[in-house]
Design a protein around this motif. Structure first.
Motif, mmCIF file in Angstrom:
data_model
loop_
_atom_site.group_PDB
_atom_site.id
_atom_site.type_symbol
_atom_site.label_atom_id
_atom_site.label_comp_id
_atom_site.label_asym_id
_atom_site.label_seq_id
_atom_site.Cartn_x
_atom_site.Cartn_y
_atom_site.Cartn_z
ATOM 1 N N GLY A 187 -30.480 -42.138 60.681
ATOM 2 C CA GLY A 187 -31.345 -41.201 60.780
ATOM 3 C C GLY A 187 -31.833 -41.329 59.376
ATOM 4 O O GLY A 187 -31.163 -41.167 58.460
ATOM 5 N N SER A 188 -33.248 -41.014 59.064
ATOM 6 C CA SER A 188 -34.000 -41.068 58.062
ATOM 7 C C SER A 188 -35.108 -40.023 57.792
ATOM 8 O O SER A 188 -35.884 -39.839 58.702
ATOM 9 C CB SER A 188 -34.497 -42.276 57.868
ATOM 10 O OG SER A 188 -35.564 -42.446 56.605
ATOM 11 N N ILE A 189 -34.715 -38.795 57.089
ATOM 12 C CA ILE A 189 -35.743 -37.595 56.922
ATOM 13 C C ILE A 189 -36.767 -38.146 56.056
ATOM 14 O O ILE A 189 -36.616 -38.386 54.803
ATOM 15 C CB ILE A 189 -34.970 -36.409 56.599
ATOM 16 C CG1 ILE A 189 -34.039 -36.229 57.728
ATOM 17 C CG2 ILE A 189 -36.146 -35.301 56.273
ATOM 18 C CD1 ILE A 189 -33.021 -34.814 57.338
ATOM 19 N N THR A 190 -37.936 -38.526 56.273
ATOM 20 C CA THR A 190 -39.116 -38.935 55.437
ATOM 21 C C THR A 190 -39.678 -37.703 54.828
ATOM 22 O O THR A 190 -40.313 -37.918 53.700
ATOM 23 C CB THR A 190 -40.001 -39.869 56.295
ATOM 24 O OG1 THR A 190 -39.230 -40.726 57.208
ATOM 25 C CG2 THR A 190 -41.093 -40.288 55.440
ATOM 26 N N LEU A 191 -39.968 -36.814 55.674
ATOM 27 C CA LEU A 191 -40.735 -35.458 55.218
ATOM 28 C C LEU A 191 -40.041 -34.187 55.391
ATOM 29 O O LEU A 191 -39.815 -34.353 56.661
ATOM 30 C CB LEU A 191 -42.163 -35.430 55.410
ATOM 31 C CG LEU A 191 -43.286 -36.352 54.848
ATOM 32 C CD1 LEU A 191 -44.695 -36.268 55.521
ATOM 33 C CD2 LEU A 191 -43.443 -35.931 53.450
#
Length: 192
Positions: free
Chosen positions: A90-94
């Motif tokens: 999982g990648s939290i971008t904003l």
């Protein structure tokens, strides 16, 4: 009272752009730019007593897209158990919370929703935090949600010529801010 809802472009985009521009200080100058980022992500919007208070954009992606530093990719690749079908994390971008609503559990509720959505689908969630000295530190929020800081990269945006390097509202000229890699393991243990 904080409530979380799924993003709807027509209902939310103008408010989200305003929140990003006021509270993040750089980057998105138009609806089109923000829409381009959000269309590739799952987005949750937080309301506090009915007013839009913040949002989070995240996605599942290969580890090397979630972390922009090869050293970090190598470190975690050797330690994470990946789901069948690939090295997805999982990648939290904003993650943006309007200053008016900070310290009211808005960020916590958004992060909890991300973890709930990704749990069982990926082995870890990452966030690369722009350490803007004029904004409150994200570290206490991330730690309260079970994330650990892995490493701080000084002058990251200048050295790596990443996105905000020439648009930083804090630094004159090229950005000198640092970046911190935060991670949280989901269901699998890290052999560190």
């Amino acid at each position: 009272m904080v409530t979380i809802e799924t993003y709807e472009k027509k209902a939310h985009i103008l408010e989200l752009l305003k929140i990003v521009q006021i509270n993040r200080g750089s980057g998105y100058k138009s609806v089109k730019e923000l829409e381009e980022t959000l269309r590739r992500h799952t987005v949750f919007v937080a309301r506090y007593d009915g007013e839009i208070a913040g949002f989070v954009a995240f996605r599942m992606c290969p580890l090397e897209e979630a972390i922009l530093v090869e050293e970090a990719v190598n470190h975690f690749e050797k330690r994470l158990t990946f789901a069948v079908g690939g090295h997805l994390v999982g990648s939290i971008t904003l993650l943006v919370v309007d200053r008016e609503f900070q310290k009211k559990k808005v960020g916590s509720k958004l992060i909890q929703k991300v973890v709930e959505k990704l749990n069982g689908k990926v082995s870890a969630v990452f966030l690369q935090s722009w350490n803007n000295p004029t904004n409150p530190a994200v570290e206490p929020l991330m730690k309260s949600q079970g994330f650990e800081p892995w490493k701080v990269y000084e002058n990251f945006y200048r050295k790596h010529k990443v996105g905000i390097a020439s648009q930083c509202p804090v630094c004159p000229g090229i950005c000198q801010c640092s970046m911190t890699v935060f991670y949280r393991l989901l269901g699998n243990k890290c052999d560190e």
